[in-house]
Scaffold this motif. Structure first.
Motif, PDB file in Angstrom:
ATOM      1  N   SER A  54       0.632  -1.193  -0.077  1.00  0.00           N
ATOM      2  CA  SER A  54       0.218   0.107  -0.090  1.00  0.00           C
ATOM      3  C   SER A  54       0.526   1.631   0.689  1.00  0.00           C
ATOM      4  O   SER A  54       2.170   1.240   0.541  1.00  0.00           O
ATOM      5  CB  SER A  54      -0.952   0.273   0.746  1.00  0.00           C
ATOM      6  N   LYS A  55      -0.007   2.740  -0.411  1.00  0.00           N
ATOM      7  CA  LYS A  55       1.370   3.920  -0.694  1.00  0.00           C
ATOM      8  C   LYS A  55       1.224   4.384   1.003  1.00  0.00           C
ATOM      9  O   LYS A  55       2.831   4.168   1.466  1.00  0.00           O
ATOM     10  CB  LYS A  55       0.196   4.607  -0.937  1.00  0.00           C
ATOM     11  N   GLU A  56       0.569   3.699   1.683  1.00  0.00           N
ATOM     12  CA  GLU A  56       0.816   3.899   3.279  1.00  0.00           C
ATOM     13  C   GLU A  56       2.149   3.051   3.827  1.00  0.00           C
ATOM     14  O   GLU A  56       3.449   3.756   4.761  1.00  0.00           O
ATOM     15  CB  GLU A  56      -0.133   4.080   4.256  1.00  0.00           C
ATOM     16  N   THR A  57       2.695   1.831   3.748  1.00  0.00           N
ATOM     17  CA  THR A  57       3.280   0.872   4.210  1.00  0.00           C
ATOM     18  C   THR A  57       4.633   1.624   3.206  1.00  0.00           C
ATOM     19  O   THR A  57       5.174   1.455   3.923  1.00  0.00           O
ATOM     20  CB  THR A  57       2.952  -0.199   3.487  1.00  0.00           C
ATOM     21  N   GLU A  58       4.639   1.628   1.897  1.00  0.00           N
ATOM     22  CA  GLU A  58       5.534   2.157   0.948  1.00  0.00           C
ATOM     23  C   GLU A  58       6.490   3.626   1.503  1.00  0.00           C
ATOM     24  O   GLU A  58       7.486   3.345   1.703  1.00  0.00           O
ATOM     25  CB  GLU A  58       4.956   2.495  -0.276  1.00  0.00           C
ATOM     26  N   ASP A  59       5.376   4.317   2.029  1.00  0.00           N
ATOM     27  CA  ASP A  59       5.767   5.638   2.804  1.00  0.00           C
ATOM     28  C   ASP A  59       6.304   5.314   4.203  1.00  0.00           C
ATOM     29  O   ASP A  59       7.569   6.019   4.269  1.00  0.00           O
ATOM     30  CB  ASP A  59       4.676   6.824   2.780  1.00  0.00           C
ATOM     31  N   LYS A  60       6.152   4.682   4.399  1.00  0.00           N
ATOM     32  CA  LYS A  60       6.825   3.932   5.892  1.00  0.00           C
ATOM     33  C   LYS A  60       8.198   3.789   5.441  1.00  0.00           C
ATOM     34  O   LYS A  60       9.360   3.867   6.621  1.00  0.00           O
ATOM     35  CB  LYS A  60       5.838   3.175   7.111  1.00  0.00           C
ATOM     36  N   ILE A  61       8.488   2.246   4.565  1.00  0.00           N
ATOM     37  CA  ILE A  61       9.030   1.892   4.753  1.00  0.00           C
ATOM     38  C   ILE A  61      10.608   2.963   3.727  1.00  0.00           C
ATOM     39  O   ILE A  61      11.619   3.007   4.354  1.00  0.00           O
ATOM     40  CB  ILE A  61       9.669   1.198   2.871  1.00  0.00           C
ATOM     41  N   VAL A  62      10.044   4.001   3.104  1.00  0.00           N
ATOM     42  CA  VAL A  62      10.973   5.345   2.579  1.00  0.00           C
ATOM     43  C   VAL A  62      11.701   6.208   4.198  1.00  0.00           C
ATOM     44  O   VAL A  62      12.434   6.219   3.473  1.00  0.00           O
ATOM     45  CB  VAL A  62      10.326   5.771   1.554  1.00  0.00           C
TER      46      VAL A  62
END
Length: 84
Positions: A54-62
């Motif tokens: 998800s975009k949210e998960t991607e943002d957290k990883i980034v």
């Protein structure tokens, strides 16, 4: 590690080990302070593993990699791929 190990891993996970090795090789020279690079790696791992991120998960990883300086290595990628 022998070839049978990787074949068994491919059967168990459905992930092509050649794709994983190509990704791992590309990480050796990657700039993990660059958000675009990190997002590309996340998307590639997601694609290889056939696991949407998800975009949210991607943002957290980034954030954890670019801002907080967390390491992204083969072990981390393996965990991302095999996480169910």
């Amino acid at each position: 590690m022998d070839n049978n190990f990787f074949k068994n891993l491919e059967k168990k996970t459905g992930v092509n080990m050649n794709d994983v090795f190509e990704l791992a090789n590309s990480l050796q020279s990657a700039n993990f302070k660059d958000e675009k690079t990190v997002r590309g790696v996340i998307r590639r791992v997601s694609q290889i593993a056939n696991k949407p991120v998800s975009k949210e998960t991607e943002d957290k990883i980034v954030k954890s990699i670019v801002t907080d300086g967390k390491q992204l290595d083969f072990s981390t990628i393996s965990k991302m791929i095999n996480k169910k």
